[in-house]
Scaffold this active site. Structure first.
Site, PDB file in Angstrom:
ATOM      1  N   LYS A 121       0.843  -1.199   0.000  1.00  0.00           N
ATOM      2  CA  LYS A 121       0.000   0.000   0.000  1.00  0.00           C
ATOM      3  C   LYS A 121       0.884   1.257   0.000  1.00  0.00           C
ATOM      4  CE  LYS A 121      -4.052  -2.231   1.962  1.00  0.00           C
ATOM      5  NZ  LYS A 121      -4.693  -2.646   3.207  1.00  0.00           N
ATOM      6  N   LYS A 200      -3.435 -10.033 -10.736  1.00  0.00           N
ATOM      7  CA  LYS A 200      -4.559 -10.249  -9.808  1.00  0.00           C
ATOM      8  C   LYS A 200      -5.635  -9.192 -10.045  1.00  0.00           C
ATOM      9  CE  LYS A 200      -5.977  -9.561  -5.142  1.00  0.00           C
ATOM     10  NZ  LYS A 200      -6.176  -8.446  -4.328  1.00  0.00           N
ATOM     11  N   LYS A 203      -9.325  -3.811  -7.212  1.00  0.00           N
ATOM     12  CA  LYS A 203      -9.781  -2.424  -7.367  1.00  0.00           C
ATOM     13  C   LYS A 203      -8.591  -1.504  -7.584  1.00  0.00           C
ATOM     14  CE  LYS A 203     -12.288  -3.655  -3.872  1.00  0.00           C
ATOM     15  NZ  LYS A 203     -12.674  -3.747  -2.473  1.00  0.00           N
TER      16      LYS A 203
END
Ligand code: ADP
Ligand code: TRP
Length: 333
Positions: A121, A200, A203
């Site tokens: 992240k 993968k 979103k």
């Protein structure tokens, strides 16, 4: 510990949550949602929308509100049954924040620092806030607060489940055997649904096929699945996103037929994609109808969530009581 018996059989407590952080997609559906819906038939199912978690990466109140009710509506439309399950919004049972604090004192900083999801992240440009850092402790609290035994998730959540187990064991060793140590449940056929580009589906990679997107949007996405340059009259490689996404909707025989199409010259990628598009639309048709209903009857969704939160809060209290006892937080003699 609270156990649920039906006709003398002890039901397993299956529990999982999903972030309301955008449009739900085929990866979410096959990796987690459809499996949860299936599990509700023969298990004691706990399912929730984790809005506290979503705040770690999205700080827009109006958007969180909209996404939360949307995620709940979508889950109900896909078949989550509030009578067969306990279905609620995470923040409606705020005891989870209490347990998060308690667990944080038995969790080492090093364990959090090893979090690959946290590092990913940051690499994607998210700000390193404390919520993002201690995200796995909140997730552990989600599971341990309800005595979750089996946790269905996709492969990307494997490390979070290992951390939950470590935290539960550390708590039990420090204070006494109070918490249930859960097991992850990752399905090898659906653990990593590929996105439009073969990575993968996620979103955050903007490579998804949304479950409840408009017909046009879904068509455009399906038509943009990346394929190699094999022509209509060439044999095609089945090791690709198109084959893998299409396979999710097929049984064993259907997969053999699809492989035949790839292995026999005469059918182009365009035709296979058109077929996948209609397969997706047919598959989700009844769910889309239900979703239109719920969108127009929001009050019913609020009622369902209120009922779920009441059931969940009672279970949360039954697990928190011994936790408060062994930790000394219940100070009365
Ligand atoms: P995203 O990566 O799109 O943000 P989430 O992290 O909200 O998805 O995932 C919610 C649930 O769906 C988790 O259990 C996760 O493991 C599962 N999941 C997400 N993407 C996939 C995928 N591509 N394949 C399989 N499962 C997935
Ligand atoms: N971290 C999970 C995800 O991003 C969501 C989640 C939060 C969860 N709490 C949970 C999953 C408890 C399973 C159990 O997908």
């Amino acid at each position: 510990m609270a156990a649920v018996f039906i006709y003398g059989i002890i039901l397993k407590r299956v529990l999982s949550g999903i972030q309301p952080s955008g449009q739900l997609h085929l990866g979410n559906y096959f990796g987690m949602m459809s499996r949860m819906i299936h599990y509700q038939e023969e298990n004691d199912l706990f399912c929730f929308i984790v809005n506290y978690h979503a705040m770690t990466s999205m700080q827009d109140g109006a958007l969180l509100k909209e996404n939360t009710i949307r995620a709940a509506t979508d889950f109900l439309s896909l078949g989550m049954d509030p009578e067969k399950s306990t279905f609620w919004i995470q923040s409606d049972v705020p005891q989870v924040a209490e347990l998060t604090w308690i667990l944080s004192v038995v969790t080492s900083v090093g364990l959090m620092e090893r979090g690959t999801s946290y590092k990913d992240k940051l690499a994607k440009g998210l700000k390193a806030n404390m919520g993002l850092f201690s995200y796995p402790i909140l997730m552990a609290a989600d599971i341990l607060l309800f005595g979750g035994e089996i946790v269905p998730v996709g492969k990307d959540q494997k490390q979070h489940l290992e951390m939950t187990r470590d935290i539960a064991i550390s708590f039990n060793q420090t204070f006494g055997e109070v918490l249930v140590v859960p097991e992850p449940d990752i399905d090898k056929d659906t653990q990593l649904v590929p996105g439009l580009d073969g990575q993968k589906m996620s979103k955050s990679y903007k490579n998804t096929i949304p479950i409840f997107g408009s017909e046009n949007e879904i068509k455009k996405k399906v038509m943009s699945i990346v394929t190699d340059s094999s022509g209509v009259n060439e044999i095609k490689n089945t090791d690709c996103a198109l084959f893998n996404i299409f396979s999710l909707f097929l049984d064993e025989n259907g997969r053999v037929d699809l492989a035949d199409k790839f292995n026999t010259p005469g059918t182009g990628y365009g035709a296979i994609k058109a077929e996948l598009f209609s397969t997706i639309m047919d598959y989700f048709k009844p769910f889309r109808e239900k979703q239109s209903y719920y969108v127009q009857h929001c009050d019913e969704v609020y009622e369902i969530l209120k009922y779920g939160a009441e059931k969940a809060a009672a279970v949360a209290e039954s697990f928190l009581t011994p936790v408060r006892e062994v930790t000394g937080l219940n100070y009365k003699a």
